[in-house]
Enzyme design. Structure first.
Site, PDB file in Angstrom:
ATOM      1  N   HIS A 262       0.837  -1.211   0.000  1.00 32.23           N
ATOM      2  CA  HIS A 262       0.000   0.000   0.000  1.00 32.23           C
ATOM      3  C   HIS A 262       0.870   1.258   0.000  1.00 32.23           C
ATOM      4  O   HIS A 262       0.710   2.143  -0.848  1.00 32.23           O
ATOM      5  CB  HIS A 262      -0.917  -0.029   1.231  1.00 32.23           C
ATOM      6  N   GLU A 263       1.787   1.319   0.939  1.00 33.90           N
ATOM      7  CA  GLU A 263       2.632   2.521   1.034  1.00 33.90           C
ATOM      8  C   GLU A 263       3.558   2.621  -0.179  1.00 33.90           C
ATOM      9  O   GLU A 263       3.848   3.726  -0.647  1.00 33.90           O
ATOM     10  CB  GLU A 263       3.433   2.516   2.343  1.00 33.90           C
ATOM     11  N   HIS A 266       1.702   4.532  -2.761  1.00 31.11           N
ATOM     12  CA  HIS A 266       1.805   5.989  -2.547  1.00 31.11           C
ATOM     13  C   HIS A 266       3.187   6.488  -2.977  1.00 31.11           C
ATOM     14  O   HIS A 266       3.325   7.509  -3.643  1.00 31.11           O
ATOM     15  CB  HIS A 266       1.606   6.322  -1.062  1.00 31.11           C
ATOM     16  N   GLU A 292      -4.789   8.048  -3.128  1.00 33.90           N
ATOM     17  CA  GLU A 292      -5.283   6.786  -2.570  1.00 33.90           C
ATOM     18  C   GLU A 292      -5.543   5.768  -3.681  1.00 33.90           C
ATOM     19  O   GLU A 292      -5.409   4.563  -3.462  1.00 33.90           O
ATOM     20  CB  GLU A 292      -6.550   7.059  -1.747  1.00 33.90           C
TER      21      GLU A 292
END
Lengths: 490, 490
Positions: A262-263, A266, A292
């Site tokens: 997830h990170e 980003h 997001e």
């Protein structure tokens, strides 16, 4: 040099950019390596920086005015002025007393919220939330809006996003998600829980797995770091220095892996922004929702796919002996359990957006004064029952679960759903995705994302960017199509 | 609140303090965890910060003027104004063109110096050093001085320290050190080299040893860190956040241990400054020399003592099997080898100050134009011969060995000797030192140093501080006495 016509702004802005650069590093360090005794001084310094940055923005106010409506500017230059105006607007329109009052209330509210959550007692937090909502309503009035005061706050996180947009997205999503959920449970291919959730791991082994995963994801060694913090986050210091963190709970190994993916999503966005935009207000994501979309796309659409499990399975069994008892399909099920949860951050792809719909409805009605803060626990529980068929036993697993409101973040939650919606749009539009993932060809995935969305940074508003990329604005049907393909074709 | 009478200064200064706080953190991060691709952006941001800090200093100029010569101020308040005036003076007196020119020349010179050192070719570096010396002479003129232009530069690092002081210190030190050195070699108790210098160690083991040593030295866990960098250094972020680094060369284990003890000495000074001085210009050491006195005191007078070897011997043999073949006395000799070295940083306690005397003489005569940059290699080699009886084979191990001049640091070197001199004064004045060290009672050592020197930060000028602590200013005889006791009483 793409900012030839606004050179004075470009040069002046570097000061703000540099102050923000240091602010980001101080924030990262606070969560990773800072000796704990420095916490209160660090807080004070960060406060002083906010003041210095505000002063610099106000200095730029007159300079940016003179370019208002000027012809013959490039897209980059128009974008520079648009984003700078948005950044200045808050300081120019909202009186300093309101900003200071909000700072004061939220810093107290954060502490009170923690206590209230611990003792599951909403009444402690209520007076603070009342003041915050009251102040946020004032902020909305000062900022100005059309139709609905919530629009002023939504715009702070997602430029141009309105209650009309939100209503039409949730009106499409909710019945479809309900339908998908019912069928998922009828088919019962995806389990509600999985035995691997209880299995403990050795942290050193998990670190090795995460390091192999960021290597597979082609995260660049010379401009990216992975560290450990209490809560995972991504921070951009510059386009050449983007850092993520994860945490190790000691069991249920998918948690740390998916936080890293997830990170990394980003981080990848930040790393793919055109380097020519560095040191300008365009060197950031187009909006919170678009940001997001990247993390969700990597975490869910790539990371929780059969193809990705195929790619990482050898790494998992290399370091975790207990995984050998499960085949790839079983791991695929483990990372895709579907079950209504009381807690948003534990929610799966199918039920997650119900949690956001609930918060969106509450925030909207709080702003228009249709409901009162005191009614929130009951309203919350009713929504949970209506959407997911479960009821919190107490406020701690209900209305008190999220930190956001204590920080004064009202209008932020909907961007989580926008992230899912836009991730669905990417899925729909990216024809070779499954093949690229199966071959672990993540350079190709990055090139696709870069050309389609990422390289533009904040040059275009999110809606304009989406229209440029996909010929349409936020479209929830792509997400529905994705979820149906994944969860019902089994 | 000890700054009641200068509240406006106190509040305004917090901005400068906060900018410096961030600058320190950016500097630390650059040497430790920064992804390498960010180096040039980091450099640019640091440059912008220097500009911002300069602007803030100039803003304070008028404010501080009004307190000039004001009565009824506390020592802290007088110190605040004195130090602030010193910090502003450079920006007010030296024209911006000179400062920028120096920045430009030194940033180029640093690169050229590296190449010149590598190829041992002074002629490459010569034109840069000529420009630097020329600019530094101009700086001296703009700053103003009495008697000798070097005094203006010396004062930048050591307030009130002059050529007269320097001459009288070296006039006492050099013949005495020569005498001590001759006798050390006659007695031949301390070896010139030691077999342990060639023995390799495992880095993980050495990390454990260093961690045990900082625990023994009672470095506070909540406000102190030890990390790894290419060159060891200490940095103060705040009085609650002081960080040191070391490096691991893989052999000759005393090197990393004594870098840790040296930097811990610097760090201890910062940690012992009265917390009431935080966020003021007084929250720093009294001078570069006084700062060095702390690191030298811990490294040499404590760290290389028989008593300290007794304390750490059990740790050494716990992690390093090969140490077991040597007893405590043998380890004591290993950490106290005495041999004239061509390289300053390799020098021992007895011969070190000859290296400084050489640089002091050269800098002094460069400033007064008695010698030319082009003559330096030859002058250097002659001094080495005269002082230590050895001659560099090339410029790389001669005049090109130090980074300082390429950075424009002229006037810095003498503070190393002042550090040794003041460390000797502490030794002379601290009666229970050996007992405290033997008992590893480093809390007591810190209390002693705190009350005597450290707690005052920069309230007093270094000479005033020394007079307050020891009833006299820099006195080289204490150092001589210490060296005689240690090296001749065997």
């Amino acid at each position: 040099m793409p900012f030839e016509n606004i050179k004075d702004l470009y040069e002046e802005y570097k000061k703000i950019w540099s102050l923000n650069y240091a602010l980001s590093l101080m924030g990262w360090d606070r969560e990773t390596y800072m000796p704990p005794a420095d916490a209160s001084i660090r807080g004070e310094v960060i406060g002083t920086f906010s003041e210095l940055i505000k002063d610099q923005y106000l200095k730029l106010y007159n300079l940016v005015q003179k370019y208002e409506g000027k012809e013959n500017l490039s897209d980059e230059e128009k974008g520079f002025i648009r984003v700078l105006n948005r950044e200045i607007k808050y300081y120019v329109k909202v009186p300093i007393e309101i900003i200071k009052e909000l700072d004061k209330v939220t810093s107290e509210a954060l502490i009170v919220w923690r206590q209230a959550k611990k003792s599951s007692d909403f009444s402690k937090f209520k007076p603070y939330l009342e003041r915050i909502v009251d102040l946020e309503r004032k902020v909305a009035e000062y900022l100005g809006y059309e139709k609905h005061p919530y629009n002023a706050l939504l715009d702070l996180y997602e430029e141009g996003f309105t209650v009309d947009d939100g209503d039409s997205i949730f009106n499409v999503l909710l019945p479809n998600l309900k339908d998908i959920y019912t069928k998922v449970r009828e088919k019962n291919y995806f389990p509600e829980t999985h035995p691997l959730e209880e299995v403990e791991y050795d942290v050193k082994d998990m670190e090795k797995i995460n390091n192999e995963i960021i290597r597979i994801l082609r995260m660049p060694e010379d401009s990216f770091r992975l560290d450990i913090s209490a809560h995972p986050f991504t921070i951009r210091i510059s386009g050449n220095d983007v850092r993520i963190t994860t945490r190790y709970e000691g069991k249920d190994f998918k948690e740390t892996i998916y936080s890293v993916i997830h990170e990394s999503g980003h981080a990848t966005y930040e790393l793919l922004i055109d380097k020519n935009l560095e040191m300008t207000p365009l060197a950031q994501g187009a909006s919170t929702g678009i940001h997001e979309s990247q993390s969700r796309f990597w975490e869910n659409i790539i990371g929780r796919s059969k193809e990705f499990i195929h790619v990482i399975y050898p790494i998992l069994i290399k370091y975790l002996d207990f995984v050998k008892r499960y085949n790839e399909e079983e791991i695929y099920k483990y990372v895709n359990t579907i079950k209504p949860s009381l807690i948003r951050v534990d929610a799966d792809e199918v039920t997650y957006n119900f949690h956001i719909a609930l918060r969106y409805e509450i925030e909207k009605k709080l702003l228009s004064d249709e409901i009162k803060v005191g009614e929130l626990p009951e309203i919350w529980n009713e929504f949970m029952d209506k959407y997911l068929g479960i009821r919190p036993k107490n406020d701690s697993e209900g209305v008190l679960q999220d930190i956001h409101w204590s920080q004064g973040s009202i209008g932020y939650f909907p961007t989580y759903t926008l992230g899912n919606v836009v991730a669905g749009m990417i899925y729909s539009s990216y024809k070779d995705l499954k093949e690229n993932v199966r071959n672990a060809d993540f350079d190709n995935v990055k090139t696709w994302l870069k050309e389609k969305l990422c390289k533009y940074g904040a040059i275009y508003s999110p809606k304009d960017l989406l229209r440029k990329a996909f010929g349409k604005s936020y479209d929830p049907y792509d997400l529905i199509k994705y979820l149906k393909e994944k969860y019902l074709n089994v």
